[in-house]
Write a protein that holds these residues in place. Structure first.
Motif, PDB file in Angstrom:
ATOM      1  N   ALA A 419      -5.864  -6.220   7.506  1.00 46.40           N
ATOM      2  CA  ALA A 419      -5.929  -5.504   6.228  1.00 46.40           C
ATOM      3  C   ALA A 419      -5.182  -4.181   6.299  1.00 46.40           C
ATOM      4  CB  ALA A 419      -7.386  -5.277   5.840  1.00 46.40           C
ATOM      5  N   ASN A 420      -5.312  -3.467   7.417  1.00 46.11           N
ATOM      6  CA  ASN A 420      -4.612  -2.186   7.560  1.00 46.11           C
ATOM      7  C   ASN A 420      -3.103  -2.371   7.529  1.00 46.11           C
ATOM      8  OD1 ASN A 420      -6.838  -0.459   7.746  1.00 46.11           O
ATOM      9  ND2 ASN A 420      -7.131  -0.922   9.903  1.00 46.11           N
ATOM     10  N   ILE A 421      -2.606  -3.376   8.237  1.00 52.93           N
ATOM     11  CA  ILE A 421      -1.159  -3.609   8.279  1.00 52.93           C
ATOM     12  C   ILE A 421      -0.641  -3.997   6.900  1.00 52.93           C
ATOM     13  CG2 ILE A 421       0.628  -5.123   9.208  1.00 52.93           C
ATOM     14  CD1 ILE A 421      -0.954  -5.236  11.814  1.00 52.93           C
ATOM     15  N   MET A 422      -1.357  -4.898   6.227  1.00 47.93           N
ATOM     16  CA  MET A 422      -0.909  -5.330   4.909  1.00 47.93           C
ATOM     17  C   MET A 422      -0.929  -4.180   3.901  1.00 47.93           C
ATOM     18  SD  MET A 422      -2.674  -9.127   4.706  1.00 47.93           S
ATOM     19  CE  MET A 422      -1.917  -9.502   3.120  1.00 47.93           C
ATOM     20  N   SER A 423      -1.932  -3.316   4.006  1.00 47.01           N
ATOM     21  CA  SER A 423      -1.978  -2.148   3.121  1.00 47.01           C
ATOM     22  C   SER A 423      -0.827  -1.197   3.411  1.00 47.01           C
ATOM     23  CB  SER A 423      -3.320  -1.425   3.280  1.00 47.01           C
ATOM     24  OG  SER A 423      -4.397  -2.245   2.880  1.00 47.01           O
ATOM     25  N   ASP A 424      -0.521  -0.992   4.707  1.00 52.68           N
ATOM     26  CA  ASP A 424       0.561  -0.087   5.084  1.00 52.68           C
ATOM     27  C   ASP A 424       1.928  -0.619   4.693  1.00 52.68           C
ATOM     28  OD1 ASP A 424      -1.012   1.898   6.071  1.00 52.68           O
ATOM     29  OD2 ASP A 424      -0.837   1.316   8.165  1.00 52.68           O
ATOM     30  N   ILE A 425       2.108  -1.954   4.736  1.00 49.89           N
ATOM     31  CA  ILE A 425       3.394  -2.521   4.340  1.00 49.89           C
ATOM     32  C   ILE A 425       3.656  -2.256   2.862  1.00 49.89           C
ATOM     33  CG2 ILE A 425       4.607  -4.708   3.971  1.00 49.89           C
ATOM     34  CD1 ILE A 425       3.395  -5.676   6.597  1.00 49.89           C
ATOM     35  N   ALA A 426       2.615  -2.365   2.042  1.00 52.10           N
ATOM     36  CA  ALA A 426       2.787  -2.075   0.620  1.00 52.10           C
ATOM     37  C   ALA A 426       3.095  -0.598   0.402  1.00 52.10           C
ATOM     38  CB  ALA A 426       1.529  -2.475  -0.142  1.00 52.10           C
ATOM     39  N   LYS A 427       2.274   0.258   1.005  1.00 49.38           N
ATOM     40  CA  LYS A 427       2.480   1.706   0.837  1.00 49.38           C
ATOM     41  C   LYS A 427       1.733   2.411   1.949  1.00 49.38           C
ATOM     42  CE  LYS A 427       2.371   3.186  -3.412  1.00 49.38           C
ATOM     43  NZ  LYS A 427       3.755   3.596  -3.743  1.00 49.38           N
ATOM     44  N   ARG A 428       2.410   3.242   2.687  1.00 44.87           N
ATOM     45  CA  ARG A 428       1.775   3.970   3.774  1.00 44.87           C
ATOM     46  C   ARG A 428       0.638   4.826   3.239  1.00 44.87           C
ATOM     47  NH1 ARG A 428       2.631   2.238   8.735  1.00 44.87           N
ATOM     48  NH2 ARG A 428       2.257   4.339   9.539  1.00 44.87           N
ATOM     49  N   GLU A 429      -0.352   5.057   4.085  1.00 45.15           N
ATOM     50  CA  GLU A 429      -1.575   5.737   3.652  1.00 45.15           C
ATOM     51  C   GLU A 429      -1.287   7.092   3.012  1.00 45.15           C
ATOM     52  OE1 GLU A 429      -5.859   7.236   5.517  1.00 45.15           O
ATOM     53  OE2 GLU A 429      -4.317   6.357   6.821  1.00 45.15           O
ATOM     54  N   GLY A 430      -0.503   7.936   3.685  1.00 45.43           N
ATOM     55  CA  GLY A 430      -0.213   9.256   3.136  1.00 45.43           C
ATOM     56  C   GLY A 430       0.531   9.192   1.819  1.00 45.43           C
ATOM     57  N   ASN A 431       1.471   8.262   1.716  1.00 49.62           N
ATOM     58  CA  ASN A 431       2.218   8.107   0.463  1.00 49.62           C
ATOM     59  C   ASN A 431       1.314   7.628  -0.662  1.00 49.62           C
ATOM     60  OD1 ASN A 431       4.538   8.873   1.802  1.00 49.62           O
ATOM     61  ND2 ASN A 431       5.238   6.768   2.154  1.00 49.62           N
ATOM     62  N   TYR A 432       0.338   6.798  -0.324  1.00 51.19           N
ATOM     63  CA  TYR A 432      -0.599   6.304  -1.335  1.00 51.19           C
ATOM     64  C   TYR A 432      -1.357   7.475  -1.963  1.00 51.19           C
ATOM     65  CZ  TYR A 432      -4.091   3.207  -3.470  1.00 51.19           C
ATOM     66  OH  TYR A 432      -4.889   2.538  -4.372  1.00 51.19           O
ATOM     67  N   TYR A 433      -1.860   8.366  -1.123  1.00 51.27           N
ATOM     68  CA  TYR A 433      -2.613   9.511  -1.641  1.00 51.27           C
ATOM     69  C   TYR A 433      -1.729  10.409  -2.508  1.00 51.27           C
ATOM     70  CZ  TYR A 433      -5.711   8.100   2.192  1.00 51.27           C
ATOM     71  OH  TYR A 433      -6.500   7.404   3.050  1.00 51.27           O
ATOM     72  N   LYS A 434      -0.511  10.650  -2.057  1.00 50.57           N
ATOM     73  CA  LYS A 434       0.406  11.506  -2.829  1.00 50.57           C
ATOM     74  C   LYS A 434       0.726  10.884  -4.182  1.00 50.57           C
ATOM     75  CE  LYS A 434       2.627  13.490   1.276  1.00 50.57           C
ATOM     76  NZ  LYS A 434       3.883  13.583   2.062  1.00 50.57           N
ATOM     77  N   ASP A 435       1.026   9.577  -4.178  1.00 48.62           N
ATOM     78  CA  ASP A 435       1.363   8.913  -5.439  1.00 48.62           C
ATOM     79  C   ASP A 435       0.158   8.860  -6.369  1.00 48.62           C
ATOM     80  OD1 ASP A 435       3.843   8.541  -4.396  1.00 48.62           O
ATOM     81  OD2 ASP A 435       3.664   6.380  -4.080  1.00 48.62           O
ATOM     82  N   TYR A 436      -1.016   8.589  -5.818  1.00 49.40           N
ATOM     83  CA  TYR A 436      -2.224   8.527  -6.640  1.00 49.40           C
ATOM     84  C   TYR A 436      -2.464   9.880  -7.306  1.00 49.40           C
ATOM     85  CZ  TYR A 436      -6.957   6.912  -7.897  1.00 49.40           C
ATOM     86  OH  TYR A 436      -8.089   6.516  -8.584  1.00 49.40           O
ATOM     87  N   ALA A 437      -2.382  10.956  -6.511  1.00 50.39           N
ATOM     88  CA  ALA A 437      -2.598  12.296  -7.051  1.00 50.39           C
ATOM     89  C   ALA A 437      -1.538  12.647  -8.093  1.00 50.39           C
ATOM     90  CB  ALA A 437      -2.587  13.321  -5.915  1.00 50.39           C
ATOM     91  N   ALA A 438      -0.290  12.250  -7.845  1.00 50.27           N
ATOM     92  CA  ALA A 438       0.784  12.556  -8.794  1.00 50.27           C
ATOM     93  C   ALA A 438       0.561  11.849 -10.125  1.00 50.27           C
ATOM     94  CB  ALA A 438       2.128  12.156  -8.186  1.00 50.27           C
ATOM     95  N   PHE A 439       0.238  10.554 -10.082  1.00 51.02           N
ATOM     96  CA  PHE A 439      -0.036   9.821 -11.319  1.00 51.02           C
ATOM     97  C   PHE A 439      -1.267  10.382 -12.018  1.00 51.02           C
ATOM     98  CE2 PHE A 439       2.491   6.290  -9.371  1.00 51.02           C
ATOM     99  CZ  PHE A 439       3.417   6.151 -10.403  1.00 51.02           C
ATOM    100  N   TYR A 440      -2.246  10.771 -11.245  1.00 57.86           N
ATOM    101  CA  TYR A 440      -3.479  11.327 -11.812  1.00 57.86           C
ATOM    102  C   TYR A 440      -3.166  12.611 -12.589  1.00 57.86           C
ATOM    103  CZ  TYR A 440      -8.531  12.262 -11.933  1.00 57.86           C
ATOM    104  OH  TYR A 440      -9.826  12.477 -12.341  1.00 57.86           O
ATOM    105  N   ARG A 441      -2.367  13.476 -11.979  1.00 59.18           N
ATOM    106  CA  ARG A 441      -2.037  14.765 -12.602  1.00 59.18           C
ATOM    107  C   ARG A 441      -1.166  14.578 -13.837  1.00 59.18           C
ATOM    108  NH1 ARG A 441       1.871  18.845 -12.181  1.00 59.18           N
ATOM    109  NH2 ARG A 441       1.013  20.964 -12.315  1.00 59.18           N
ATOM    110  N   LEU A 442      -0.177  13.680 -13.746  1.00 59.90           N
ATOM    111  CA  LEU A 442       0.756  13.478 -14.848  1.00 59.90           C
ATOM    112  C   LEU A 442       0.080  12.871 -16.075  1.00 59.90           C
ATOM    113  CD1 LEU A 442       3.880  12.154 -12.905  1.00 59.90           C
ATOM    114  CD2 LEU A 442       3.636  14.375 -14.049  1.00 59.90           C
ATOM    115  N   ASN A 443      -0.980  12.118 -15.877  1.00 60.67           N
ATOM    116  CA  ASN A 443      -1.620  11.406 -16.980  1.00 60.67           C
ATOM    117  C   ASN A 443      -2.968  11.999 -17.373  1.00 60.67           C
ATOM    118  OD1 ASN A 443       0.118   8.751 -17.399  1.00 60.67           O
ATOM    119  ND2 ASN A 443      -0.060   9.062 -15.186  1.00 60.67           N
TER     120      ASN A 443
END
Length: 967
Positions: A419-443
């Motif tokens: 599960a960790n590898i498959m999640s990281d292939i889609a989006k690395r953990e740190g990038n996931y948090y940054k993108d989530y926060a960015a979308f959260y702030r923009l919307n």
């Protein structure tokens, strides 16, 4: 002609029946042996026996049966039909064994520190399996990591990796060569071939070796000379469970009619749908609850763990209502193989060199798929074991034994790591948090439109800098900044209050942000791989087919162990002396997926899209690997002395063993005991025993990344690891990381673990109907092996937050002594001729050691109770027909709640629970068939016996067993 006539006259057949002296019922499975020889047989389902001898009467027969006083009778003529009445012997002082002594054939009937299951108890086990029914015995704990993987432990420190207990089958260690513990009964004997099981609780290293630390599960299978014939078992039950087993054994005689060669063949197959691990509560140490709108770390969802800091937005005004962010991860049910299968095969060849000297070769094979829980949840898929044993043995005199075990992990993989590898292939953990926060702030205007307070609503209360100009015209910037902070905190408080009052709106909004985050894919990223899609299946197959060192989650394990042992018994005038020695060689081969036995380069994974079908496939760029070989040897020598005094009412025993592992100094484990018969029906016992446990291969060589931490062996020690507590304090101090808050510590190289146990006990009978067995122990562990958790953080004081650090779980010894104590009592009441009420209570407690820097993982209920009632050989008249030879058994078990300490993912509290097992059976003697209908966990009380494991429900079944003795 004269010689032939004499030989013919000397050959004859002895026939007879063995009965219970009290009930008059026949006894199945009693052994009848011609004294001074190995010639004999066991009684059939009618209690009858018949075998040929080549001697003239008078002859002496020795009759034994578990729980009865052995008896010798004289046969004066071949024509007479022998009737033997055995009386129950519920004390059996003459053959009492103590901890630290080998369990001989005779001592199986009476060891104070041994809980036993005989042939009848195995057949009548209400849970449907003798192995699972071991948990009904006094002082024995059985936990279920899955339907196919059950673990037996005694006297605390229970674990899904039971390295402190030893499991033997006919003297052969049943452990996995790479993991150093037994995988339940996955490679073992079927119920059809098991003769008896002894669970020896406590330190037993003196004769069993360093693996017998807290206990020994000693299983003996049926000898083809005593149990020839055909046995067939069929069982079907819930969860599409089917089990089939067949046993065939036969004996070949020489020209003189003497039995010389015996053989047996066993085949076993099981298939079922395994229990699903679906605990979606937050993990034990989670900083948020399941109500956190932006996710949480669930027990049986993997890939959602937070391993990188800096994603907590609770007090940031730009992210109203947002707290700590968690990735979606994958449920275990989406990535584990729950199709449980187990195939076992056994071939046993026996040749009598002399009448009491037997040469034996056996081959055992096991294969299958199940779920194993260690530091992670592991899908053991197509795992294989192969054992070879050759043994020369003269019963109660000497033996030479050689065996080897080879394993192949097959297609086994780590479900959590997958599960960790498959999640990281889609989006690395740190990038996931940054993108989530960015979308959260923009919307966030979507939240304001629904009523969340906006900053503009508080504009009239915003601090004005002019209010902070002093009489001297100087602006008080500190006061102004403090006022601004307070103003912003007030806004954040109001927004968070609104968020708490509007959970539906927050859940919908965060679901929208999660979809946007997971569907967005920058260069090198992919949209989230949803279970049930072709994209998911393709990636899953790719990840689970590649080794750890190939950026995958599959194990490679082709480890082996080789063992040699010999023992000799001297019966002398001044006592009995036993001497022996053994040696063992481990050859682990994991290619870096478990141990430090390989060095490989990371391989880059790429995705290809079919231009016609749009199907996706994943490939990796091939690189070379360099392998490093690991071996580990150990040996031991032992000696024991036994002597009876005071008209053989007092038995003294002393044993001493020395063990040496190539990486550690020699260690000694002595044991001394006294057993005294007080009157006819009472026995008192006291003793001091000890044991040693060499660090396992994992304790020495492990290197295994489980996601939230890297697990490492510790042959060399570690320097300057930061504590978890100081790290959390350093990162929560302010905006920047407080390096001066870090506390460092070092870990010494791992050392062997030792234990001393003090025991007293009583066993006796009251009024010939009540049987009492009670005992108390106190154990002191020195250099107890557990593990420490620390962080390796490169020192960079100019960094606002460490971006590159590793969490290590290091095998380590306790700094102080660890002590435990426990007591148990069992009371059996026999009534109405065929009925028995059985009760037992066990108490275990960790006295000291839980405050040590190591994690002891006691993992044991403080209180456990079993209450059972059973009956056999009943006859009931239903008017239309009469049912004979039927019986039933019911067992109620209550387990006290306890803290289970496993890996960081699987540590939590196991609540108190109860289980009811019940079965009713009937024996149709004319067709040699018995039928049993039963259920384990009859009330379907969904419980988990190990934190992180599945909820175990009812398993109802029906079984048919055909038994034909070839005599």
């Amino acid at each position: 002609m004269f010689f032939f006539a004499q030989s013919s006259f000397a050959q004859g057949t002895i026939k007879g029946t063995v009965y219970d002296d009290n009930s008059g019922e026949t006894l199945i499975g009693a052994t009848v042996i011609l004294k001074g020889t190995s010639t004999g047989i066991t009684t059939d389902i009618d209690g009858n026996f018949s075998f040929q001898v080549n001697q003239n009467p008078p002859l002496i027969l020795v009759i034994n049966f578990l729980g009865y006083t052995p008896k010798e009778i004289t046969v004066n003529s071949f024509s007479e039909k022998i009737k033997v009445n055995l009386g129950t012997d519920q004390v059996m002082m003459s053959e009492v064994e103590v901890v630290g002594s080998r369990i001989s054939e005779k001592s199986k009937q009476a060891a104070l520190t041994v809980e036993s299951m005989d042939l009848i108890a195995i057949k009548e086990a209400p849970s449907g399996s003798f192995y699972e029914s071991l948990g009904n015995l006094k002082g024995v704990d059985v936990t279920s990591a899955s339907l196919g993987f059950k673990i037996v432990n005694t006297r605390g420190f229970n674990s899904t990796s039971p390295v402190r207990s030893l499991q033997l089958i006919d003297g052969v260690d049943n452990q996995s060569p790479g993991l150093n513990f037994s995988l339940g009964n996955f490679l073992g004997a079927s119920d059809l071939d098991v003769l008896s099981v002894d669970v020896i609780a406590g330190a037993s290293s003196a004769y069993f070796g360093p693996g017998a630390f807290n206990g020994v599960i000693d299983m003996r299978t049926k000898d083809p000379f005593l149990f020839p014939g055909l046995n067939v078992s069929l069982k079907a039950g819930e969860r599409q469970m089917f089990e089939g087993a067949i046993r065939w054994a036969d004996v070949i005689k020489n020209k003189e009619g003497i039995e010389k060669f015996g053989y047996k063949i066993n085949l076993f197959y099981l298939t079922a749908n395994d229990w699903e691990a679906d605990n979606y509560n937050a993990v034990d140490d989670s900083p948020v609850t399941t109500e956190n709108y932006s996710g949480y770390d669930a027990v049986n969802i993997y890939g959602d763990e937070v391993t990188t800091g800096g994603n907590n937005y609770t007090t940031n005004l730009d992210y109203p209502g947002l707290g700590r962010i968690y990735r979606s991860g994958y449920k275990e049910v989406d990535i584990a193989d729950y199709d449980t299968r187990n195939t076992k095969a056994n071939l046993g060849l026996y040749y009598k060199l002399k009448k009491d000297l037997i040469l034996n070769y056996s081959l055992n094979y096991g294969n299958g798929t199940t779920i194993y829980q260690g530091d992670n949840r592991i899908s053991l898929r197509d795992i294989q074991f192969l054992q070879n044993k050759i043994e020369l043995k003269k019963e109660n005199k000497y033996f030479l034994r050689f065996y080897s075990t080879h394993e192949d992990a097959g297609n086994s993989y780590d479900a959590v790591l997958t599960a960790n590898i498959m999640s990281d292939i889609a989006k690395r953990e740190g990038n996931y948090y940054k993108d989530y926060a960015a979308f959260y702030r923009l919307n966030r205007n979507q939240l304001y439109d629904q009523g969340m307070p906006n900053q503009t609503e508080f504009s009239d209360t915003r601090p004005n800098i002019t209010d902070y100009i002093g009489d001297d015209g100087v602006i008080n910037f500190d006061a102004f900044a403090a006022a601004n902070v307070q103003w912003r905190q007030g806004i954040a408080g109001a927004q968070n209050e609104w968020a708490n009052d509007n959970p539906g709106a927050m859940q919908d909004y965060n679901a929208t942000i999660r979809r946007a985050t997971e569907e967005s894919a920058l260069e090198g990223e992919y949209p989230f791989f949803k279970p049930g899609t072709q994209r998911f299946d393709s990636l899953f197959q790719d990840v689970t087919s590649r080794l750890f060192t190939d950026n995958g989650s599959r194990f490679y394990d082709k480890s082996a162990l080789y063992h040699a042992q010999g023992e000799y018994i001297f019966d002398l005038d001044f006592g009995k002396i036993i001497v022996g020695a053994n040696g063992r060689l481990y050859t682990p081969d994991s290619r870096g997926t478990i141990f430090r036995d390989t060095l490989t380069f990371t391989r880059e994974r790429i995705m290809e899209i079919d231009p016609i079908t749009s199907d996706t496939t994943f490939k990796t760029v091939k690189t070379d690997s360099t392998f490093t070989k690991i071996t580990n040897w150990e040996f031991g020598v032992y000696a024991g002395y036994e002597k009876k005094f005071i008209d053989e009412t007092l038995t003294f025993k002393a044993t001493l063993r020395m063990d040496k592992n190539e990486n550690f100094d020699a260690v000694f484990s002595p044991a001394v005991s006294l057993v005294y018969q007080l009157g006819e029906n009472h026995i008192l016992r006291g003793g001091v025993s000890s044991a040693v446990r060499n660090p396992t291969l994992a304790d020495q060589y492990l290197y295994y990344d489980v996601g939230r931490a890297t697990l490492i062996g510790n042959l060399s020690g570690f320097d300057s690891l930061a504590t978890i507590e100081s790290f959390n304090e350093a990162r929560n101090t302010g905006a920047n990381f407080a390096w001066n808050k870090l506390n460092y510590y070092s870990v010494d190289p791992i050392r062997p673990e030792r234990v001393q146990t003090f025991e007293v006990g009583y066993r006796g009978t009251v009024s010939n109907k009540i049987y009492v067995d009670a005992g108390y122990y106190y154990s002191i562990y020195t250099d107890f092996i557990g593990y420490n958790i620390g962080l390796d953080i490169p020192y960079a004081p100019d960094n606002p937050l460490p971006g590159n650090f590793t969490v290590y779980r290091v095998a380590a010894n306790a700094q102080e002594k660890v002590t435990t104590q426990g007591a148990s009592i069992g009371v059996n009441y026999y009534f109405l001729k065929n009925y028995a009420l059985t009760t037992n209570y066990s108490y275990n407690n960790l006295v000291s050691g839980d405050d040590d820097p190591i994690i002891p993982a006691f993992n044991t209920p403080k209180h456990k109770v079993n209450i059972g009632v059973n009956a056999r050989d009943l006859t009931t008249d239903f008017g239309i027909f009469k049912l004979k030879n039927w019986g039933f058994g019911v067992n109620y078990k209550w387990i006290d709640g306890y803290l289970f300490e496993g890996s960081p993912q699987f540590t939590g509290y196991v609540p108190s629970y109860y289980l009811v097992d019940a079965a009713v059976s009937a024996n149709f003697k004319k067709i040699n068939t018995s039928v049993k209908l039963g259920a384990s966990n009859l009330t379907d009380n969904r419980v988990y016996t190990v934190f992180g494991g599945p909820y175990i429900g009812r398993m109802a079944y029906i079984s048919f067993v055909y038994e034909w003795l070839n005599r």
